[in-house]
Design an enzyme around this catalytic site. Structure first.
Site, PDB file in Angstrom:
ATOM      1  N   CYS A   1      14.436   5.446  -4.342  1.00 44.20           N
ATOM      2  CA  CYS A   1      12.984   5.285  -4.496  1.00 44.20           C
ATOM      3  C   CYS A   1      12.343   6.009  -3.313  1.00 44.20           C
ATOM      4  O   CYS A   1      12.853   7.040  -2.876  1.00 44.20           O
ATOM      5  CB  CYS A   1      12.593   3.817  -4.567  1.00 44.20           C
ATOM      6  SG  CYS A   1      12.995   2.854  -3.089  1.00 44.20           S
TER       7      CYS A   1
ATOM      8  N   CYS B   1       0.829  -1.207   0.000  1.00 51.30           N
ATOM      9  CA  CYS B   1       0.000   0.000   0.000  1.00 51.30           C
ATOM     10  C   CYS B   1       0.862   1.255   0.000  1.00 51.30           C
ATOM     11  O   CYS B   1       0.502   2.272  -0.594  1.00 51.30           O
ATOM     12  CB  CYS B   1      -0.931  -0.008   1.206  1.00 51.30           C
ATOM     13  SG  CYS B   1      -2.251  -1.239   1.086  1.00 51.30           S
TER      14      CYS B   1
END
Length: 380
Positions: free
Chosen positions: A338, A189
């Site tokens: 990232c 998520c």
């Protein structure tokens, strides 16, 4: 079964008025104990509705603290809880909802070493997590202890709910998913995002399934998987079958004790992790301040870069990286980031397989950069 005191009779009056539920259903709830693994997006509605409904005992497993990114969906917590341990805040909130519930908290990870001990005293296990190792572990423990496992998963706009219980004639999670997907294929998520109301819907359905199982009311999702697409508002029910060759619940089980679930899901143990060259955000800052001629690669998704970006970075999402290596320089140091360091570590490994030697992972990713270098940068 325990009797209801006068306060409980008033509190649960709307339950008692249902002919198919009544006082016997309420007493069954009071006698039952449920273990919820995870106090996040799913765990919030699960525990709040079970507490309000009058569950007798509620166990809650979570090792995290409350962060501001939780508040978009984890309705157990509020602004005042930021920085607190989730279970401390959860216990206060649930006790305020219903002081008659016996709340036990386990501020630790649910692991192969402690899972059976934690689950032994509960009647139903509810999986409110978002990672595959814990899903397989909770499934296996539920099978061995002969307890129903109420499953839920969410991602972006879609969710699933099911009840796995071989001892009740239903399949287990491994019957549906014998093998986990390759690491990184299904985003968490945190990586893929989730609409805030979706865990409210799915978690509420999980709480409902637990109540039906405990009270014997209605038809639980035994042998069925409910898929919810909130964009089209479609609910589809899929039939599941028990696999006689399942290694856990099959006719001749081969897995009868906890295994290395991280390894099973393709996640290497810390001590056996690939040799990925890594540098901190402070080291990255020093290189940038010194004018070092490097290539800063961002392997997040475009929507993530629209929220926050390190100046000078080049975006190539991880899923596209292997087909776009020609865009990368071989005469410069390549520094990869990232959101938090997981995808970039995989990117570094892929690039080294393609012959890139001077490539480094930025540990902690852009979140670490925002917290330690540039506090004006938006976090997500």
């Amino acid at each position: 079964m325990p009797d209801l005191n006068p306060d409980e009779l008033r509190r649960y009056a709307r339950h008692l008025a249902i002919p198919e539920f009544g006082i016997e259903g309420q007493r069954k709830l009071k006698a039952a104990r449920v273990l919820c693994i995870g106090a996040g997006g799913l765990g919030s509605p699960i525990t709040m509705y079970l507490a309000a409904a009058g569950i007798g005992g509620l166990g809650l497993v979570d090792a995290d603290v409350v962060e501001i990114t939780n508040l978009q969906r984890q309705i157990l917590f509020g602004q005042k809880d930021l920085g607190r341990k989730k279970l401390e805040a959860a216990r206060d909130r649930l006790a305020d909802i219903n002081p008659h519930v016996d709340i036990q908290v386990y501020p630790e990870l649910f692991t192969a070493a402690n899972a059976k001990r934690m689950a032994a005293d509960y009647d139903v296990i509810i999986d409110g997590t978002d990672n595959f190792p814990t899903r397989y572990l909770s499934n296996d423990v539920a099978v061995w202890l002969r307890k129903p496992n109420v499953y839920g998963s969410i991602l972006r706009f879609d969710g699933q709910v099911g009840v796995f219980a071989p001892h009740l004639g239903a399949p287990c999670y491994r019957c549906m998913c014998p093998q986990p997907p390759p690491p990184g294929l299904v985003p968490s998520c945190a990586e893929g995002g989730v609409l805030g109301v979706l865990p409210g819907l799915i978690g509420t359905l999980q709480a409902l399934e637990a109540i039906k199982i405990i009270t014997g009311t209605g038809q639980p999702l035994l042998g069925k998987l409910l898929h919810v697409d909130t964009l089209s508002m479609r609910f589809r029910t899929l039939n599941l079958r028990r696999d006689p060759a399942c290694p856990v619940c099959g006719d001749h089980p081969t897995i009868t004790e906890p295994i290395d679930y991280q390894g099973f899901c393709g996640i290497p143990a810390a001590q056996a992790a690939p040799d990925v060259p890594t540098m901190t955000v402070h080291e990255l800052k020093q290189l940038r301040d010194a004018g070092d001629n490097h290539f800063l690669l961002d392997v997040r998704e475009p929507h993530e870069q629209s929220i926050s970006r390190i100046e000078g970075s080049v975006l190539i999402p991880l899923g596209e990286l292997e087909n776009r290596t020609a865009e990368l320089p071989r005469d410069k140091r390549i520094l990869v980031h990232c959101k938090s360091g997981g995808r970039s570590a995989r990117a570094v490994s892929k690039l080294r397989e393609h012959g890139f030697e001077n490539v480094w992972n930025i540990s902690g990713g852009i979140i670490a950069w925002a917290r330690e270098i540039d506090p004006t940068m938006a976090e997500y």
